[in-house]
Design a protein around this motif. Structure first.
Motif, short mmCIF file in Angstrom:
data_model
loop_
_atom_site.label_atom_id
_atom_site.label_comp_id
_atom_site.label_asym_id
_atom_site.label_seq_id
_atom_site.Cartn_x
_atom_site.Cartn_y
_atom_site.Cartn_z
N SER A 139 0.80 -1.22 0.02
CA SER A 139 0.04 0.06 -0.03
C SER A 139 0.92 1.17 0.02
O SER A 139 1.82 1.51 0.94
N LEU A 140 0.61 1.99 -1.08
CA LEU A 140 1.74 3.04 -1.19
C LEU A 140 1.60 4.19 0.04
O LEU A 140 2.71 4.45 0.53
N SER A 141 0.22 4.45 0.52
CA SER A 141 0.23 5.54 1.54
C SER A 141 0.95 4.89 2.68
O SER A 141 1.83 5.73 3.37
N HIS A 142 1.09 3.57 3.17
CA HIS A 142 1.66 3.16 4.09
C HIS A 142 3.08 3.21 4.12
O HIS A 142 3.79 3.60 4.97
N TRP A 143 3.57 2.92 2.82
CA TRP A 143 4.87 2.97 2.79
C TRP A 143 5.53 4.43 2.63
O TRP A 143 6.62 4.78 3.41
N THR A 144 4.72 5.14 2.15
CA THR A 144 5.06 6.62 1.96
C THR A 144 5.25 7.25 3.48
O THR A 144 6.09 7.98 3.92
N THR A 145 4.07 6.75 4.34
CA THR A 145 4.33 7.50 5.61
C THR A 145 5.51 6.88 6.48
O THR A 145 6.21 7.32 7.20
N THR A 146 5.96 5.31 6.16
CA THR A 146 6.86 4.80 6.86
C THR A 146 8.37 5.53 6.47
O THR A 146 9.08 5.70 7.40
N ILE A 147 8.30 5.83 5.19
CA ILE A 147 9.61 6.46 4.83
C ILE A 147 9.57 7.74 5.40
O ILE A 147 10.80 8.33 6.09
N ILE A 148 8.56 8.52 5.55
CA ILE A 148 8.62 9.80 6.07
C ILE A 148 9.01 9.85 7.60
O ILE A 148 9.82 10.72 8.11
N ILE A 149 8.29 8.90 8.47
CA ILE A 149 8.92 8.63 9.87
C ILE A 149 10.17 8.37 9.64
O ILE A 149 10.92 8.79 10.71
N ALA A 150 10.71 7.36 8.82
CA ALA A 150 12.22 6.97 8.97
C ALA A 150 13.03 8.35 8.66
O ALA A 150 14.01 8.44 9.37
N LEU A 151 13.03 9.13 7.72
CA LEU A 151 13.43 10.36 7.45
C LEU A 151 13.54 11.44 8.61
O LEU A 151 14.53 11.95 9.00
N SER A 152 12.31 11.48 9.22
CA SER A 152 12.29 12.52 10.25
C SER A 152 13.15 11.87 11.50
O SER A 152 13.51 12.92 12.19
N LEU A 153 12.68 10.63 11.77
CA LEU A 153 13.51 10.25 12.92
C LEU A 153 15.09 10.05 12.69
O LEU A 153 15.98 10.24 13.52
N THR A 154 15.51 10.14 11.22
CA THR A 154 16.83 9.95 10.97
C THR A 154 17.40 11.33 11.31
O THR A 154 18.40 11.53 11.72
N ILE A 155 16.65 12.48 10.90
CA ILE A 155 17.06 13.82 11.48
C ILE A 155 17.22 13.98 12.90
O ILE A 155 18.24 14.44 13.36
N PHE A 156 16.17 13.46 13.60
CA PHE A 156 16.19 13.41 15.05
C PHE A 156 17.57 12.62 15.48
O PHE A 156 18.36 13.36 16.39
#
Lengths: 350, 228
Positions: free
Chosen positions: A74-91
């Motif tokens: 599901s594209l929306s699920h994966w997109t969200t997961t990637i956004i979480i990953a990138l945001s937490l990477t910045i953190f």
């Protein structure tokens, strides 16, 4: 099995032979009860109004369905997961940077030489008293009195060929001073001791490598503030993005929700799979962030080691501590949970 | 078992679906609810499992006013009613087995008990060999049987169905009605909504007739007594 006019099996509907319905209607509550032959995990009653216990099997199936949706891509699920990953990477990157800067400040390994300049009026007795007082502090080492003549000699050495400029001085303007090294290299302790000595009678000024240390501390403080604000903004945005993804899932699955509602599903039964989805997104995002942060660390460590060797110093970055790794994982799960709960409270009316 | 006391129902749009409807169905009875489209038949079913709430009067199931149930009590009522929807409302992202098993999971049944009960129920509606198929690959009649299996797997005391033969040919319609008759023989109270008067006559069960939100004809056995 006996044949019947309808062409289907003669086994009674519901799977068992007809049972007497006597007593199925509760006189007390007026609610129809199921036959006792049907086992239940937990009895519920209208009086008690207790929530039905969700079976372990249901929990596993809910988790499996949430995972299957990911697996199905599901594209929306994966997109969200990637956004979480990138945001937490910045953190994670900020945490890595600040953690290493803090360590550098704490393990500050200069000579840690402290020079106490004395007032001109200080007598030999007072000088000895100050020296003894300093010696009583833990970690004080190599304490010595530097006379104005020794200080002048050092200055001439420093000036080298320009030392002749000092020859015209009528008298030595340099004061007596006491030098010592502090074994404890923590910046805070050095600064505190210097401040304390500076207030003593007969002490003109105290000098240590404070400018460098204080500037680094100020930079870390600023970065920490910017990092905290940025992280807060990012995490809020992530929670809203997760909430939106769960909202889309709720809309896509409204038929299922409706059917479950009319079959008598409890609030928690309907909400649990959505909560699992949010948590799963957060968890996967956090795992992705840890992988990215690790890659970032490897890259930065290599670069700083090269930079250090160019200047003849050894620099080694340390990785995130266990508690910091756990914090990133916990943040991911918390964000997923928060996003799911926001969405469920706003868009799922049971 | 089911009592409607002077029930009125108005949709948010202002459309009055029911107007002063009163009737009583006893436990173990089998009734048809007939009438033309828009007569209020489906609204009556919705009030029974509280998909809608009455704007006037009272709906009593097993002596309990459905409208006064709390959010925690409502699931318990719904689990005691097997609902079969006109459009089946099957979930096409899972197998026939999972569709039926969901009703047992929702009811919090013992996981060890679910498998056997689902298979027995599917066998009883003649779908034992379709367990792993997706309902979308089944015919209308087969899907209707999955819906019946799902509604009856928890062995509810009351089964209500909205036009269960509406999308089926006459022969399949008869076979579906036969399934409901089997359920009725086991003691289940049945209320079927249909506009097929021939099917009603053929079955020999009593019916309540509705026109424009009002009951125009019903057997004496369904009349609400003054003292009840």
């Amino acid at each position: 099995m006996n044949p019947t006019p309808d062409g289907f099996s003669t086994r009674s509907l519901g799977g068992k032979k007809a049972v007497s319905r006597k007593g199925l209607l509760s006189k007390k509550t007026g609610i129809i009860k199921r036959p006792s032959s049907v086992k239940r995990i937990k009895a519920t009653s209208l009086e008690g109004g207790k929530d039905v216990t969700i079976s372990k099997s249901f929990q596993l199936r809910s988790l499996q369905r949430a995972w299957n949706r990911f697996h199905a891509g599901s594209l929306s699920h994966w997109t969200t997961t990637i956004i979480i990953a990138l945001s937490l990477t910045i953190f994670g990157a900020f945490t890595l940077l600040l953690s290493n800067a803090n360590t550098a400040l704490e393990q500050w390994t200069g000579d840690n030489l402290i020079t106490v300049f004395l007032e001109e009026s200080v007598t030999s007795f007072q000088m000895e008293e100050i020296k003894n007082k300093i010696s009583k502090n833990p970690g004080v080492d190599q304490i010595s009195v530097v006379s104005p003549a020794i200080a002048m000699g050092r200055m001439k050495n420093m000036l080298g060929s320009e030392a002749g400029l000092l020859d015209n001085l009528v008298e030595n303007p340099l004061p007596y001073s006491i030098e010592f090294r502090l074994n404890d290299k923590e910046y805070e302790k050095t600064a505190n001791l210097a401040f304390q000595i500076g207030s003593w009678l007969g002490v003109e000024a105290v000098s240590y490598d404070k400018q460098w240390a204080e500037k680094l501390a100020a930079v870390i403080h600023t970065f920490r503030f910017i990092g905290s604000v940025l992280t807060l903004l990012l995490l809020t945005a992530v929670a809203l993005i997760i909430s939106n993804t769960i909202k889309l899932t709720i809309i896509a699955r409204r038929d299922e929700v409706e059917v479950m509602r009319f079959m008598g599903a409890t609030d928690s039964f309907i909400k649990t799979p959505f909560i699992y989805e949010g948590v799963l997104q957060g968890l996967l995002g956090a795992v992705g962030a840890l992988l990215l942060t690790t890659l970032l660390y490897w890259g930065a460590d290599g670069a700083t080691t090269e930079l250090g060797s160019a200047f003849g110093i050894f620099i080694e970055l340390h990785y995130l501590h266990y508690d910091q790794l756990l914090l990133i994982m916990a943040l991911g799960i918390f964000l997923g949970l928060a996003g799911a709960l926001i969405s469920l409270s706003r868009f799922l009316e049971i | 078992m089911i009592k409607f006391h002077n029930v009125s129902m108005r949709y948010p749009s202002g459309y009055e679906a029911l107007n002063g409807v009163s009737f009583a169905l006893s436990k173990g009875s089998f009734y048809f609810l007939t009438g033309h489209s828009g007569a209020g038949k489906t609204s009556i079913l919705k009030l029974i499992y509280r998909a809608e709430r009455p704007s006037g009067g009272a709906v009593l199931i097993g002596g309990r006013n459905v409208d006064q149930l709390t959010n925690k009590q409502l699931p318990l009522l719904r689990r005691s009613i097997g609902v079969i929807f006109q459009d089946y409302k099957l979930l096409y992202d899972r197998s026939v087995y999972d569709n039926v098993a969901l009703a047992m999971e929702v009811a919090g049944q013992n996981p060890d008990h679910i498998n056997g009960q689902v298979l027995r129920t599917l066998e009883s509606v003649g779908l034992r060999d379709y367990t792993h198929q997706n309902p979308i690959s089944l015919s209308g009649g087969e899907q209707q049987r999955v819906a019946i299996a799902r509604a009856t797997v928890n062995r509810p005391s009351l089964v209500i169905a909205d036009e269960p033969t509406g999308n089926l040919d006459r022969d399949m319609g008869r076979r579906i009605i036969s399934l409901f008759q089997t359920l009725h023989k086991q003691g289940t109270t049945i209320l079927l909504v249909t506009h097929d008067t021939d099917l009603v006559k053929e079955s020999g069960h009593p019916h309540i007739e509705m026109v424009d939100g009002e009951i125009t004809k019903m057997p004496k056995s369904a009349c609400l007594m003054e003292d009840s």
